[in-house]
Enzyme design. Sequence first.
Site, PDB file in Angstrom:
ATOM      1  N   ARG A 102       0.805  -0.766   0.084  1.00  0.00           N
ATOM      2  CA  ARG A 102       0.417  -0.101  -0.068  1.00  0.00           C
ATOM      3  C   ARG A 102       1.108   1.160  -0.213  1.00  0.00           C
ATOM      4  NH1 ARG A 102      -3.147   2.903   4.514  1.00  0.00           N
ATOM      5  NH2 ARG A 102      -5.009   3.547   3.642  1.00  0.00           N
ATOM      6  N   LEU A 115      -6.620   8.070  -0.456  1.00  0.00           N
ATOM      7  CA  LEU A 115      -6.385   6.992  -0.317  1.00  0.00           C
ATOM      8  C   LEU A 115      -6.743   5.789   1.062  1.00  0.00           C
ATOM      9  CD1 LEU A 115      -4.287   4.371  -0.999  1.00  0.00           C
ATOM     10  CD2 LEU A 115      -3.131   5.253   0.808  1.00  0.00           C
ATOM     11  N   SER A 116      -8.649   5.414  -0.048  1.00  0.00           N
ATOM     12  CA  SER A 116      -9.103   4.553   1.154  1.00  0.00           C
ATOM     13  C   SER A 116      -8.760   4.343   2.340  1.00  0.00           C
ATOM     14  CB  SER A 116     -10.772   4.019   0.426  1.00  0.00           C
ATOM     15  OG  SER A 116     -10.895   5.209  -0.597  1.00  0.00           O
ATOM     16  N   GLN A 117      -9.834   4.197   3.490  1.00  0.00           N
ATOM     17  CA  GLN A 117      -9.368   3.126   4.398  1.00  0.00           C
ATOM     18  C   GLN A 117      -8.739   1.416   4.146  1.00  0.00           C
ATOM     19  OE1 GLN A 117     -12.396   3.182   7.712  1.00  0.00           O
ATOM     20  NE2 GLN A 117     -10.985   1.750   9.433  1.00  0.00           N
TER      21      GLN A 117
END
Length: 213
Positions: free
Chosen positions: A33, A59-61
């Site tokens: 990530r 950036l999404s969880q």
Amino acid sequence: MTSKRTRDRLVQRLIEQGVSHQMVLDIMANTPRHIFLDEALSHRAYEDTALPIGHGQTLSQPYIVARMTEILLSAGGKLDEVLEIGTGSGYQTSILAQLVGHVYSVERIKPLQDKARERLRLLGLRNVTLRHADGGLGWPESRQFNAILSAAAPRDIPDSLKQQLAPDGVLVIPIGADTQELTLVVRLGDSDEFKTQRLEPVRFVPLLSGVTR
Ligand code: SAH
């Protein structure tokens, strides 16, 4: 920071939060990530939190990436062609690309799309087509998808997205402004009827219209 052990810890947290689809957990354990973040933030990549990617976007969880992916896979239908609204960093795109036939992903902010393209290339993911467009209108050409996943929240379910669902296709999308609910929309067979189900409260950036260079 980049080690498999750090990612395994993240996956352990996802399991504790109720993510149970083994393929999703395996892919998340094996996908870096940190490469989706600017260097100054990359040391925080394996925290289960949304992180800034510039241009006011995030950036999404990891939990939400895992959860939305799990919902698509658990719906049980074909996943040959999947549309994503809001490429952002490309992280969710990269998870999807490892689990479905082909990912079509739209992003309205050109510099984000350019960076995402570079990262997906770095990971060797070739089954992805990126477009710079307003995803609220759906994929620019008329086309139908087995599944659509939106990482940006409109106030109401866009009709354009429902129309791009193939028979039995599923749409997973956050809906609402101040409070949002992750929502699942399923096309019933090849009819023009849809079943809508609210799943859980979430917090996403808003779906905006138009594109920026
Ligand atoms: N899953 C992505 C999330 C990015 S945030 C990630 O993990 O990086 C949501 C993204 O949706 C933002 O990049 C934003 O620019 C984009 N977006 C918002 N409205 C959009 C629209 N109408 N069309 C395409 N992208 C949109």
